[in-house]
Design a protein around this motif. Structure first.
Motif, mmCIF file in Angstrom:
data_model
loop_
_atom_site.group_PDB
_atom_site.id
_atom_site.type_symbol
_atom_site.label_atom_id
_atom_site.label_comp_id
_atom_site.label_asym_id
_atom_site.label_seq_id
_atom_site.Cartn_x
_atom_site.Cartn_y
_atom_site.Cartn_z
ATOM 1 N N LEU A 42 -0.044 5.737 2.394
ATOM 2 C CA LEU A 42 -0.704 7.040 2.483
ATOM 3 C C LEU A 42 0.216 8.076 3.123
ATOM 4 O O LEU A 42 -0.192 8.888 3.942
ATOM 5 C CB LEU A 42 -2.018 6.926 3.259
ATOM 6 N N ASP A 43 1.482 8.022 2.727
ATOM 7 C CA ASP A 43 2.418 9.075 3.088
ATOM 8 C C ASP A 43 3.338 9.265 1.885
ATOM 9 O O ASP A 43 3.664 8.320 1.175
ATOM 10 C CB ASP A 43 3.234 8.715 4.339
ATOM 11 N N ALA A 44 3.697 10.483 1.612
ATOM 12 C CA ALA A 44 4.522 10.776 0.436
ATOM 13 C C ALA A 44 5.320 12.046 0.689
ATOM 14 O O ALA A 44 4.919 12.903 1.470
ATOM 15 C CB ALA A 44 3.654 10.927 -0.804
ATOM 16 N N LYS A 45 6.455 12.159 0.004
ATOM 17 C CA LYS A 45 7.317 13.337 0.130
ATOM 18 C C LYS A 45 7.755 13.750 -1.263
ATOM 19 O O LYS A 45 8.171 12.928 -2.074
ATOM 20 C CB LYS A 45 8.527 13.011 1.003
ATOM 21 N N LEU A 46 7.652 15.056 -1.538
ATOM 22 C CA LEU A 46 8.075 15.565 -2.843
ATOM 23 C C LEU A 46 9.586 15.719 -2.837
ATOM 24 O O LEU A 46 10.142 16.426 -1.994
ATOM 25 C CB LEU A 46 7.414 16.921 -3.120
ATOM 26 N N PRO A 47 10.293 15.052 -3.739
ATOM 27 C CA PRO A 47 11.754 15.146 -3.743
ATOM 28 C C PRO A 47 12.224 16.550 -4.098
ATOM 29 O O PRO A 47 11.579 17.263 -4.870
ATOM 30 C CB PRO A 47 12.176 14.133 -4.813
ATOM 31 N N ALA A 48 13.345 16.959 -3.528
ATOM 32 C CA ALA A 48 13.934 18.259 -3.864
ATOM 33 C C ALA A 48 14.525 18.187 -5.268
ATOM 34 O O ALA A 48 14.863 17.115 -5.771
ATOM 35 C CB ALA A 48 15.015 18.627 -2.853
ATOM 36 N N TYR A 197 -5.272 10.309 3.440
ATOM 37 C CA TYR A 197 -4.974 10.645 2.046
ATOM 38 C C TYR A 197 -4.950 12.167 1.858
ATOM 39 O O TYR A 197 -4.020 12.730 1.275
ATOM 40 C CB TYR A 197 -6.015 10.010 1.125
ATOM 41 N N ASN A 198 -5.975 12.844 2.356
ATOM 42 C CA ASN A 198 -6.069 14.296 2.201
ATOM 43 C C ASN A 198 -4.912 15.009 2.878
ATOM 44 O O ASN A 198 -4.368 15.989 2.359
ATOM 45 C CB ASN A 198 -7.395 14.818 2.759
ATOM 46 N N ALA A 199 -4.522 14.520 4.041
ATOM 47 C CA ALA A 199 -3.412 15.136 4.771
ATOM 48 C C ALA A 199 -2.107 14.996 3.998
ATOM 49 O O ALA A 199 -1.323 15.951 3.879
ATOM 50 C CB ALA A 199 -3.282 14.512 6.156
ATOM 51 N N ALA A 200 -1.879 13.801 3.452
ATOM 52 C CA ALA A 200 -0.652 13.563 2.695
ATOM 53 C C ALA A 200 -0.640 14.382 1.405
ATOM 54 O O ALA A 200 0.387 14.943 1.012
ATOM 55 C CB ALA A 200 -0.512 12.071 2.373
ATOM 56 N N LEU A 201 -1.792 14.484 0.749
ATOM 57 C CA LEU A 201 -1.882 15.255 -0.489
ATOM 58 C C LEU A 201 -1.647 16.744 -0.218
ATOM 59 O O LEU A 201 -1.017 17.444 -1.011
ATOM 60 C CB LEU A 201 -3.256 15.054 -1.140
ATOM 61 N N ALA A 330 1.369 11.949 -6.158
ATOM 62 C CA ALA A 330 -0.081 11.951 -5.981
ATOM 63 C C ALA A 330 -0.702 10.652 -6.496
ATOM 64 O O ALA A 330 -1.639 10.120 -5.893
ATOM 65 C CB ALA A 330 -0.698 13.154 -6.710
ATOM 66 N N ALA A 331 -0.144 10.130 -7.591
ATOM 67 C CA ALA A 331 -0.641 8.862 -8.118
ATOM 68 C C ALA A 331 -0.386 7.723 -7.127
ATOM 69 O O ALA A 331 -1.222 6.823 -6.956
ATOM 70 C CB ALA A 331 0.021 8.564 -9.463
ATOM 71 N N SER A 332 0.774 7.778 -6.467
ATOM 72 C CA SER A 332 1.077 6.764 -5.452
ATOM 73 C C SER A 332 0.104 6.851 -4.282
ATOM 74 O O SER A 332 -0.325 5.830 -3.736
ATOM 75 C CB SER A 332 2.512 6.938 -4.942
ATOM 76 N N LEU A 333 -0.249 8.089 -3.907
ATOM 77 C CA LEU A 333 -1.227 8.258 -2.829
ATOM 78 C C LEU A 333 -2.584 7.698 -3.228
ATOM 79 O O LEU A 333 -3.279 7.073 -2.422
ATOM 80 C CB LEU A 333 -1.366 9.741 -2.482
ATOM 81 N N THR A 334 -2.976 7.941 -4.463
ATOM 82 C CA THR A 334 -4.269 7.420 -4.930
ATOM 83 C C THR A 334 -4.279 5.898 -4.888
ATOM 84 O O THR A 334 -5.262 5.280 -4.464
ATOM 85 C CB THR A 334 -4.550 7.910 -6.362
#
Length: 351
Positions: A42-48, A197-201, A330-334
């Motif tokens: 439940l943590d994710a980072k958008l790649p540059a 989940y909401n925080a990470a999204l 987002a799919a990974s977070l779900t």
């Protein structure tokens, strides 16, 4: 004595009971240690992303090459009064015109070119459709090509302007996929998972919005610059071709003057053939200048359109990457949320 013993026993009993109750209360308070739920996934980072550079546009200017054969004729006529001898280049030119039209037909055609018609042809290029079609036969005949200027059209990305440019297909921007949140029960563990989940999204969404704004801003700057290029690109074209027309008119007028001056030395047939050659040459020059002026103006527009298309393609490529990365994260977070909910019973949820 009995009463004293009873009182003593009673006090001892009360003391023991109080001690037991006190110990129980302390133990109950100590057992309320806060429980922290931890969830993997439940943590994710958008790649540059690295900005896509728009494909460059190659341009070649139009060219005009004057005829060396025509120059030799003009030079020979200019010197004819001095030498009194008709140069070979002048005789050959008259002979070549004779390959296209007979002397009789040449005289009939030349009679249609009154001084007013010739003046209009020289200054504005205007001719009746009939006369223009007749001169076009001279301009298109292989025997006279050596006396006409040659030219090349401007090109954009290797293709002549006026031809069909290869289509540049833009990339459809992938729409951001809405991520569905799982339906949660109202227990503490699942509520904590949903909150994580909401925080990470939200973090992902902020990154997506920021990257999108950067890409859009870059495109807007390119669009403004491309639009500004069109005006200076076209600004000098009319003056360029006005000068070329003036030069061609001067050559034409000088040639006709030399023909009239040396009419007797040339003879009627040579004079007639050469005058038709000059008329055909100025008509061709006017057509070439009009063609190239229009082509260069169109080329400016085509370059701008092509650059803008390439900039849009680069923009859409980057937006596609951003949204694709967002959807993947987002799919990974779900998936992480689903896993967290399934594991809640192992984290103090009474299971």
């Amino acid at each position: 004595m009995k009463t004293v013993k009873s009182t003593t026993k009673f006090l001892a009993y009360v003391f023991c009971l109080s001690a037991v109750m006190y110990n129980c209360k302390t133990k109950d308070v100590d057992s309320l240690t806060p429980f922290t739920y931890t969830f993997k996934g439940l943590d994710a980072k958008l790649p540059a992303i690295t900005a896509t550079v728009p494909v460059s546009v190659s341009v070649t200017a139009s060219t005009i090459t004057s005829s060396t054969a025509a120059a030799a004729v003009s030079s020979g006529l200019a010197n004819l009064s001095t030498t009194g001898v008709v140069p070979a280049a002048v005789k050959q030119a008259a002979t070549d015109v004779g390959k296209v039209i007979s002397p009789t037909d040449a005289a009939i055609l030349l009679a249609k070119f009154t001084p007013d018609v010739i003046a209009t042809l020289a200054t504005s290029g205007g001719l009746s459709a009939t006369l223009k079609a007749q001169l076009a036969l001279f301009d298109s005949n292989p025997a006279l090509q050596a006396y006409l200027p040659t030219f090349t059209l401007p090109t954009v990305n290797g293709k002549n302007v006026g031809g069909r440019l290869g289509d540049v297909n833009g990339i459809n921007v992938v729409a951001t996929i809405a991520t569905a949140k799982a339906t949660l029960d109202d227990d503490v563990c699942k509520a904590a998972a949903n909150s994580a989940y909401n925080a990470a999204l939200a973090v992902l969404k902020v990154a997506q919005t920021s990257q999108t704004a950067t890409v859009t801003s870059t495109y807007t700057q390119l669009e403004t610059g491309i639009s500004a290029e069109s005006i200076p690109c076209k600004a000098g074209i009319p003056a360029k071709y006005s000068a070329l027309r003036a030069g061609a008119q001067q050559t034409f007028n000088t040639g006709l003057d030399n023909l009239e001056t040396n009419k007797v030395l040339l003879g009627v047939v040579n004079y007639t053939m050469l005058k038709l050659l000059y008329l055909a040459a100025i008509n061709d020059a006017n057509d070439v200048f009009t063609t190239l002026q229009n082509a260069e103006t169109t080329a400016c527009n085509t370059v701008g359109t092509t650059k803008l298309t390439n900039a849009k393609t680069a923009r859409d490529t980057d937006l596609n990457k951003i949204n694709s990365n967002y959807n993947s994260a987002a799919a990974s977070l779900t998936a992480g949320l689903t896993q967290a909910i399934n594991s809640c019973h192992n984290q103090g949820n009474g299971g």
